[in-house]
Design a protein around this motif. Sequence first.
Motif, PDB file in Angstrom:
ATOM      1  N   ARG A  25      -4.420 -15.046   1.333  1.00 37.22           N
ATOM      2  CA  ARG A  25      -5.183 -13.845   2.012  1.00 37.22           C
ATOM      3  C   ARG A  25      -4.853 -12.358   1.341  1.00 37.22           C
ATOM      4  N   LEU A  26      -4.017 -12.424   0.509  1.00 34.91           N
ATOM      5  CA  LEU A  26      -3.862 -11.205  -0.305  1.00 34.91           C
ATOM      6  C   LEU A  26      -4.695 -10.938  -1.397  1.00 34.91           C
ATOM      7  N   TRP A  27      -5.100 -12.087  -2.118  1.00 32.27           N
ATOM      8  CA  TRP A  27      -6.210 -12.326  -2.894  1.00 32.27           C
ATOM      9  C   TRP A  27      -7.460 -12.056  -2.409  1.00 32.27           C
ATOM     10  N   THR A  28      -7.591 -12.381  -1.205  1.00 30.03           N
ATOM     11  CA  THR A  28      -9.244 -12.036  -0.634  1.00 30.03           C
ATOM     12  C   THR A  28      -9.208 -10.594  -0.287  1.00 30.03           C
ATOM     13  N   ARG A  59       0.861  -1.143   0.020  1.00 33.90           N
ATOM     14  CA  ARG A  59      -0.136   0.046   0.060  1.00 33.90           C
ATOM     15  C   ARG A  59       0.904   1.078  -0.037  1.00 33.90           C
ATOM     16  N   ASP A  60       2.068   1.037   0.375  1.00 31.98           N
ATOM     17  CA  ASP A  60       2.961   2.275   0.575  1.00 31.98           C
ATOM     18  C   ASP A  60       3.211   2.678  -1.134  1.00 31.98           C
ATOM     19  N   VAL A  73       0.101 -12.000 -12.391  1.00 34.51           N
ATOM     20  CA  VAL A  73       0.187 -11.034 -11.166  1.00 34.51           C
ATOM     21  C   VAL A  73       0.029 -11.963  -9.781  1.00 34.51           C
ATOM     22  N   PRO A  74       0.738 -12.091  -8.997  1.00 34.36           N
ATOM     23  CA  PRO A  74       2.180 -11.407  -8.690  1.00 34.36           C
ATOM     24  C   PRO A  74       3.166 -12.397  -9.687  1.00 34.36           C
ATOM     25  N   TYR A  75       4.513 -11.803  -9.702  1.00 32.55           N
ATOM     26  CA  TYR A  75       5.488 -12.508 -10.202  1.00 32.55           C
ATOM     27  C   TYR A  75       5.860 -13.797  -9.274  1.00 32.55           C
ATOM     28  N   ILE A  76       5.827 -14.813  -9.688  1.00 33.59           N
ATOM     29  CA  ILE A  76       6.371 -16.220  -8.951  1.00 33.59           C
ATOM     30  C   ILE A  76       7.434 -17.109  -9.485  1.00 33.59           C
ATOM     31  N   GLU A  77       8.212 -17.199  -8.667  1.00 35.82           N
ATOM     32  CA  GLU A  77       9.453 -18.015  -9.156  1.00 35.82           C
ATOM     33  C   GLU A  77       9.705 -19.059  -8.112  1.00 35.82           C
ATOM     34  N   SER A  78      10.193 -20.374  -8.591  1.00 33.51           N
ATOM     35  CA  SER A  78      10.421 -21.224  -7.759  1.00 33.51           C
ATOM     36  C   SER A  78      12.056 -21.950  -8.219  1.00 33.51           C
ATOM     37  N   ILE A  79      12.755 -21.687  -6.995  1.00 35.16           N
ATOM     38  CA  ILE A  79      14.201 -22.117  -7.378  1.00 35.16           C
ATOM     39  C   ILE A  79      14.287 -23.721  -6.603  1.00 35.16           C
ATOM     40  N   LEU A 113      -7.252  -3.964  -1.142  1.00 33.99           N
ATOM     41  CA  LEU A 113      -5.802  -3.868  -1.931  1.00 33.99           C
ATOM     42  C   LEU A 113      -6.168  -3.791  -3.302  1.00 33.99           C
ATOM     43  N   THR A 114      -5.654  -2.973  -4.009  1.00 40.04           N
ATOM     44  CA  THR A 114      -5.834  -2.864  -5.372  1.00 40.04           C
ATOM     45  C   THR A 114      -5.145  -3.724  -6.123  1.00 40.04           C
ATOM     46  N   HIS A 115      -5.568  -3.950  -7.516  1.00 41.33           N
ATOM     47  CA  HIS A 115      -4.625  -4.934  -8.494  1.00 41.33           C
ATOM     48  C   HIS A 115      -3.497  -4.473  -8.773  1.00 41.33           C
ATOM     49  N   ASP A 116      -3.378  -3.039  -9.020  1.00 34.89           N
ATOM     50  CA  ASP A 116      -2.156  -2.432  -9.203  1.00 34.89           C
ATOM     51  C   ASP A 116      -1.155  -2.608  -8.193  1.00 34.89           C
ATOM     52  N   GLU A 117      -1.441  -2.411  -6.932  1.00 35.25           N
ATOM     53  CA  GLU A 117      -0.833  -2.712  -5.828  1.00 35.25           C
ATOM     54  C   GLU A 117      -0.164  -4.284  -5.895  1.00 35.25           C
ATOM     55  N   MET A 118      -1.061  -4.967  -6.059  1.00 33.67           N
ATOM     56  CA  MET A 118      -0.448  -6.469  -6.127  1.00 33.67           C
ATOM     57  C   MET A 118       0.616  -6.643  -7.117  1.00 33.67           C
TER      58      MET A 118
END
Length: 304
Positions: free
Chosen positions: A183-186, A158-159, A220-226, A193-198
């Motif tokens: 929880r963020l998607w909820t 939100r910042d 959205v969001p960017y997700i990566e698994s190493i 929370l806005t979609h742009d903030e996500m």
Amino acid sequence: MPGTWLDVLTLDLGLDDLLKESKSSITSFISMFGTLLAFVRPTIPGDSPRVLRTLLPLVAWVVFSDEATVTPDQLVDDGSPESFFYVNGICTTRRMALATGAELSKMFNKNVTVVHNPTDSFIVDIFECVFAKLWTGQSFATSRPCALLMDRLLEALRDPTKTKVVLIAHSQGTIIASDALRRLWTAVDKGELTHDEMKKLEIYNLANAAHWMDQTEDRVPYIESICNQRDTVGMLGANAPESVKQSWNIRIAGPVVYPTTNRWGHMISAHYLKHLKNGDYPGSKLHTYMNTAKEPEYIVAASH
């Protein structure tokens, strides 16, 4: 493999640091014994009652796990447009989590907020992972660190001065991150929370053992698994065989990035960060945040 065991002792358990910080070998032994005891001492997940902590602190320490904490307690503001967070896996004491956070801070030249997921012993931690994984993250054992992580992520997203919010999770921490993402998607659905903030959020999972971690259609969001190819924990999640993913409905979005050679190991410092610093995970977007950034060479896409 045996060749990495010394790295586990020095990098993950912090044996060298204990020897440097302690004034005597006896103090070092006591500190290391306390660390090892935390791995085998079964405790009840969750914070102990305040009355018990006040009147009988020793009983509270024996029966209950340590409290989940955030360090620092407030959102780090170092003037950077990027906020970094780290949540640890199983069998991690607070000292170990803070040491990993300090290492990440050096790697990315950023302040890193550490959300400590306290250990309840190896056996109890494993059961916590099983329940939280198979029941879509809904576990009382990880609810407190997840709530702490959720609060800090919301604050950062939100910042308006922040353009990137980077979450780095390891092992059990990836399951907690999965629950936080849900929880963020909820919060987005509720208008909190806005979609742009996500869109600011990026999640990097080391040894991703989560069951669910999804995106919207515009990624959205960017997700990566190493994942190390022979890391058994990663093979229960993002690196699971296709047949296992279909049978258990494992849905993890984003690329799965592997090291240049087949590698064993699950410990975050000895088996992941050490090699990440050397550029051994080509294709990982994390390299772009490091001083020694390397151009991506390949990305192995997640099967789904």
